[in-house]
Design a protein around this motif. Structure first.
Motif, PDB file in Angstrom:
ATOM      1  N   PRO A  44     -54.670 -11.165  34.681  1.00 16.54           N
ATOM      2  CA  PRO A  44     -55.902 -11.606  35.356  1.00 16.54           C
ATOM      3  C   PRO A  44     -55.866 -11.273  36.850  1.00 16.54           C
ATOM      4  O   PRO A  44     -54.810 -11.303  37.472  1.00 16.54           O
ATOM      5  N   GLY A  45     -57.031 -10.940  37.372  1.00 15.60           N
ATOM      6  CA  GLY A  45     -57.146 -10.654  38.800  1.00 15.60           C
ATOM      7  C   GLY A  45     -57.015  -9.184  39.135  1.00 15.60           C
ATOM      8  O   GLY A  45     -57.408  -8.753  40.216  1.00 15.60           O
ATOM      9  N   ASP A  53     -61.483 -17.730  29.539  1.00 16.01           N
ATOM     10  CA  ASP A  53     -62.463 -18.086  30.574  1.00 16.01           C
ATOM     11  C   ASP A  53     -63.264 -16.866  31.027  1.00 16.01           C
ATOM     12  O   ASP A  53     -64.492 -16.933  31.166  1.00 16.01           O
ATOM     13  N   ALA A  54     -62.581 -15.750  31.249  1.00 15.20           N
ATOM     14  CA  ALA A  54     -63.255 -14.535  31.717  1.00 15.20           C
ATOM     15  C   ALA A  54     -64.184 -13.970  30.649  1.00 15.20           C
ATOM     16  O   ALA A  54     -65.309 -13.539  30.944  1.00 15.20           O
ATOM     17  N   LEU A  55     -63.739 -13.981  29.398  1.00 14.09           N
ATOM     18  CA  LEU A  55     -64.576 -13.458  28.319  1.00 14.09           C
ATOM     19  C   LEU A  55     -65.772 -14.378  28.066  1.00 14.09           C
ATOM     20  O   LEU A  55     -66.885 -13.912  27.817  1.00 14.09           O
ATOM     21  N   LYS A  56     -65.556 -15.686  28.167  1.00 14.82           N
ATOM     22  CA  LYS A  56     -66.654 -16.651  28.029  1.00 14.82           C
ATOM     23  C   LYS A  56     -67.724 -16.397  29.098  1.00 14.82           C
ATOM     24  O   LYS A  56     -68.920 -16.415  28.810  1.00 14.82           O
ATOM     25  N   LYS A  57     -67.264 -16.164  30.322  1.00 14.18           N
ATOM     26  CA  LYS A  57     -68.191 -15.885  31.423  1.00 14.18           C
ATOM     27  C   LYS A  57     -68.948 -14.577  31.172  1.00 14.18           C
ATOM     28  O   LYS A  57     -70.164 -14.500  31.391  1.00 14.18           O
ATOM     29  N   ALA A  58     -68.236 -13.560  30.698  1.00 13.57           N
ATOM     30  CA  ALA A  58     -68.863 -12.262  30.442  1.00 13.57           C
ATOM     31  C   ALA A  58     -69.876 -12.325  29.296  1.00 13.57           C
ATOM     32  O   ALA A  58     -70.889 -11.622  29.316  1.00 13.57           O
ATOM     33  N   LEU A  59     -69.604 -13.168  28.302  1.00 14.62           N
ATOM     34  CA  LEU A  59     -70.493 -13.281  27.148  1.00 14.62           C
ATOM     35  C   LEU A  59     -71.530 -14.401  27.297  1.00 14.62           C
ATOM     36  O   LEU A  59     -72.370 -14.591  26.417  1.00 14.62           O
ATOM     37  N   ILE A 111     -49.117 -17.653  24.954  1.00 16.66           N
ATOM     38  CA  ILE A 111     -50.158 -18.687  24.911  1.00 16.66           C
ATOM     39  C   ILE A 111     -50.661 -19.025  26.315  1.00 16.66           C
ATOM     40  O   ILE A 111     -51.866 -19.175  26.531  1.00 16.66           O
ATOM     41  N   ASP A 112     -49.759 -19.110  27.286  1.00 12.43           N
ATOM     42  CA  ASP A 112     -50.152 -19.459  28.659  1.00 12.43           C
ATOM     43  C   ASP A 112     -51.082 -18.426  29.288  1.00 12.43           C
ATOM     44  O   ASP A 112     -51.787 -18.728  30.246  1.00 12.43           O
ATOM     45  N   TRP A 113     -51.077 -17.216  28.775  1.00  9.99           N
ATOM     46  CA  TRP A 113     -51.908 -16.153  29.330  1.00  9.99           C
ATOM     47  C   TRP A 113     -53.295 -16.098  28.687  1.00  9.99           C
ATOM     48  O   TRP A 113     -54.153 -15.336  29.129  1.00  9.99           O
ATOM     49  N   LEU A 114     -53.517 -16.901  27.662  1.00 12.22           N
ATOM     50  CA  LEU A 114     -54.785 -16.832  26.942  1.00 12.22           C
ATOM     51  C   LEU A 114     -55.941 -17.512  27.666  1.00 12.22           C
ATOM     52  O   LEU A 114     -57.075 -17.037  27.601  1.00 12.22           O
ATOM     53  N   LEU A 115     -55.689 -18.611  28.351  1.00 11.02           N
ATOM     54  CA  LEU A 115     -56.767 -19.356  29.001  1.00 11.02           C
ATOM     55  C   LEU A 115     -57.550 -18.515  30.017  1.00 11.02           C
ATOM     56  O   LEU A 115     -58.790 -18.502  29.965  1.00 11.02           O
ATOM     57  N   PRO A 116     -56.884 -17.780  30.929  1.00 11.74           N
ATOM     58  CA  PRO A 116     -57.675 -16.957  31.856  1.00 11.74           C
ATOM     59  C   PRO A 116     -58.496 -15.887  31.131  1.00 11.74           C
ATOM     60  O   PRO A 116     -59.616 -15.587  31.537  1.00 11.74           O
ATOM     61  N   LEU A 117     -57.948 -15.345  30.060  1.00  7.28           N
ATOM     62  CA  LEU A 117     -58.701 -14.362  29.266  1.00  7.28           C
ATOM     63  C   LEU A 117     -59.908 -15.016  28.608  1.00  7.28           C
ATOM     64  O   LEU A 117     -61.012 -14.468  28.623  1.00  7.28           O
TER      65      LEU A 117
END
Length: 179
Positions: A66-67, A137-143, A129-135
């Motif tokens: 992310p980032g 969040d970003a995909l939710k925002k994009a969709l 698993i710890d890396w999934l939340l930012p993904l």
């Protein structure tokens, strides 16, 4: 009951009943429009006839951090694939393409589309698993625009790793029967 499985990004998805599984990325309709049109892997229909859920699934073997600039490109491409698969799937369900009658699985052809829930699912093989939340969040925002325009649930976007995808029964258990 006939079933099929597919291998994508090092994961075996399925087996799924043929009447509920549409390998949209390998469809004749997609082959006809594929130039400049990116596509997710498949559509899967789950749930009851009264409360059907269409899963639009994209698989990846990795994802950038992310980032980074690569992260934004990754989210953009994933968004595009998921939206295109949703649009082509929906257009096929309403028979906008003549190949749909022949290609579309039985349960998808018979859908009453007004009550179908949709889940946009990204599965990343071996992802922490710890890396999934930012993904997620970003995909939710994009969709967000498509989720809102189609009046779908805020929980319509799901990012999973392979272990979680096994729990969702999207992919087969690892060799040896473990998770």
């Amino acid at each position: 009951m006939t079933t099929q499985s597919i291998v994508e990004s090092g994961m075996t998805f399925g087996p799924y009943r043929n009447c509920e599984f549409f390998h949209i990325e390998k469809s004749k309709r997609y082959a006809a429009i594929r130039k400049n049109v990116k596509m997710a892997e498949f559509l899967l229909l789950r749930g009851s006839r009264e409360e059907p859920v269409m899963y639009v699934v994209e698989a990846k073997s990795s994802a950038p951090r992310p980032g980074s600039q690569d992260f934004d490109k990754f989210i953009g491409k994933t968004r595009e694939k998921l939206i295109n698969a949703f649009a082509l799937g929906w257009a096929s369900c309403i028979m906008r393409h003549q190949e749909a009658e022949e290609e579309l699985p039985e349960r998808l052809r018979a859908l009453c589309l007004w009550n179908v829930d949709v889940k946009f699912v990204l599965v990343i093989n071996g992802h922490e698993i710890d890396w999934l939340l930012p993904l997620n969040d970003a995909l939710k925002k994009a969709l967000y625009p498509i989720v809102k325009c189609w009046a779908k649930s805020p929980n319509s976007v799901i990012v999973l790793n392979d272990a979680m995808a096994r729990e969702y029964k999207l992919i087969r258990p690892a060799p040896g029967g473990g998770n």
